[in-house]
Design a protein around this motif. Structure first.
Motif, mmCIF file in Angstrom:
data_model
loop_
_atom_site.group_PDB
_atom_site.id
_atom_site.type_symbol
_atom_site.label_atom_id
_atom_site.label_comp_id
_atom_site.label_asym_id
_atom_site.label_seq_id
_atom_site.Cartn_x
_atom_site.Cartn_y
_atom_site.Cartn_z
ATOM 1 N N LEU A 10 0.829 -1.206 0.000
ATOM 2 C CA LEU A 10 0.000 0.000 0.000
ATOM 3 C C LEU A 10 0.864 1.257 0.000
ATOM 4 O O LEU A 10 0.596 2.217 -0.733
ATOM 5 N N ILE A 11 1.910 1.244 0.805
ATOM 6 C CA ILE A 11 2.793 2.402 0.910
ATOM 7 C C ILE A 11 3.528 2.647 -0.406
ATOM 8 O O ILE A 11 3.592 3.774 -0.891
ATOM 9 N N LEU A 12 4.060 1.575 -0.981
ATOM 10 C CA LEU A 12 4.761 1.710 -2.258
ATOM 11 C C LEU A 12 3.814 2.236 -3.336
ATOM 12 O O LEU A 12 4.188 3.082 -4.148
ATOM 13 N N LEU A 56 14.261 0.797 -1.670
ATOM 14 C CA LEU A 56 13.017 0.804 -2.444
ATOM 15 C C LEU A 56 12.403 2.203 -2.507
ATOM 16 O O LEU A 56 11.664 2.521 -3.438
ATOM 17 N N ILE A 57 12.724 3.016 -1.529
ATOM 18 C CA ILE A 57 12.318 4.418 -1.539
ATOM 19 C C ILE A 57 13.515 5.248 -1.099
ATOM 20 O O ILE A 57 14.442 4.734 -0.472
ATOM 21 N N GLU A 58 13.510 6.545 -1.462
ATOM 22 C CA GLU A 58 14.574 7.412 -0.966
ATOM 23 C C GLU A 58 13.976 8.679 -0.393
ATOM 24 O O GLU A 58 12.966 9.191 -0.873
ATOM 25 N N CYS A 71 10.410 13.846 3.083
ATOM 26 C CA CYS A 71 9.589 13.251 2.029
ATOM 27 C C CYS A 71 10.248 12.012 1.426
ATOM 28 O O CYS A 71 11.456 11.827 1.536
ATOM 29 N N TYR A 72 9.428 11.200 0.810
ATOM 30 C CA TYR A 72 9.926 9.966 0.204
ATOM 31 C C TYR A 72 9.455 9.857 -1.237
ATOM 32 O O TYR A 72 8.355 10.271 -1.582
ATOM 33 N N ARG A 73 10.345 9.297 -2.047
ATOM 34 C CA ARG A 73 9.941 8.985 -3.419
ATOM 35 C C ARG A 73 10.353 7.556 -3.758
ATOM 36 O O ARG A 73 11.278 7.001 -3.147
ATOM 37 N N LEU A 74 9.652 6.980 -4.710
ATOM 38 C CA LEU A 74 9.913 5.610 -5.134
ATOM 39 C C LEU A 74 11.179 5.556 -5.991
ATOM 40 O O LEU A 74 11.401 6.408 -6.842
ATOM 41 N N THR A 75 12.012 4.550 -5.773
ATOM 42 C CA THR A 75 13.169 4.334 -6.642
ATOM 43 C C THR A 75 12.773 3.345 -7.737
ATOM 44 O O THR A 75 11.666 2.812 -7.735
ATOM 45 N N ARG A 80 9.847 -1.802 -9.205
ATOM 46 C CA ARG A 80 9.825 -3.233 -9.524
ATOM 47 C C ARG A 80 9.211 -4.043 -8.380
ATOM 48 O O ARG A 80 8.427 -4.958 -8.601
ATOM 49 N N GLU A 81 9.610 -3.666 -7.147
ATOM 50 C CA GLU A 81 9.084 -4.373 -5.978
ATOM 51 C C GLU A 81 7.579 -4.165 -5.864
ATOM 52 O O GLU A 81 6.843 -5.079 -5.474
ATOM 53 N N LEU A 82 7.130 -2.979 -6.204
ATOM 54 C CA LEU A 82 5.696 -2.688 -6.193
ATOM 55 C C LEU A 82 4.954 -3.606 -7.151
ATOM 56 O O LEU A 82 3.931 -4.208 -6.803
#
Lengths: 104, 104
Positions: A10-12, A56-58, A71-75, A80-82
């Motif tokens: 859900l978070i991803l 997986l996030i940065e 803040c976070y963003r998807l790498t 891919r993991e999502l």
DNA sequence: TGACATACCTCGGAATTCGATGTATTATGT
DNA sequence: ACATAATACATCGAATTCCGAGGTATGTCA
């Protein structure tokens, strides 16, 4: 409260729609599920730190409404993991529904 | 392997289709989900004992193919709990799918 | 000025599940 | 006849996942 194991997914997913800080992810999950799903803060932040550690996030600092926010963003790996976890979710939820005798 | 929290639901459902002994429940969950879902024995038996203690299922001895087996059947309370958990499952899985942007 | 929402965090504990291991019987293949 | 697999039940320790309680701090609104 939640289906265990689904929170990272859900978070991803929420982060795949745009960068956000922790508290915003919280609200997004609540609102996006019409209040059915809810994540406790004591659950969210450790998961966020774990996802970051796994690449997986940065995180990045940003000033939101006059205050410094984390803040976070998807790498790319996170994307891919999502995909992987979303496929797994569909697979398992279909299997449960199949067993319960319902459709799909 | 499994979506955590769903095993009691799956077990109660299998028993709602007729009394069975532990090992038969195991196979039913595997086959009924086309091999996607699987329950370890070390997981099943403690849950069975817990469900029995909570009065949701009751055990009885039966001779199956010449051997004494410990079988379980659903109680009235178990039937109600099954309905409750099935409704909860549908509610949560729908919410996840809603958030993920898919249908239903 | 008090209450509430926002925002981040940590800790301890509860719940859930798996893997390893043990025991014993029955069926199957060679 | 003998080995192997499947059946059948069970317990234990460890890992994972999650929540609640608690702490800190700022902004907003009445």
């Amino acid at each position: 409260m939640n289906i265990k194991g689904s929170l990272p997914l859900l978070i991803l997913h929420v982060l795949s729609t745009g960068p956000r800080h922790g508290y915003a992810i919280l609200k997004e999950i609540r609102q996006g599920s019409e209040g059915v799903l809810g994540v406790a803060e004591g659950t969210l932040y450790p998961i966020l730190h774990d996802l970051e550690q796994r690449g997986l996030i940065e995180a990045f600092e940003e000033t939101v409404s006059g205050r410094l926010r984390r803040c976070y963003r998807l790498t790319e790996a996170g994307r891919r993991e999502l995909d992987r976890q979303a496929a797994e979710w569909r697979r398992y939820s279909r299997a449960v529904n199949l067993l319960l005798g319902g459709a799909s």
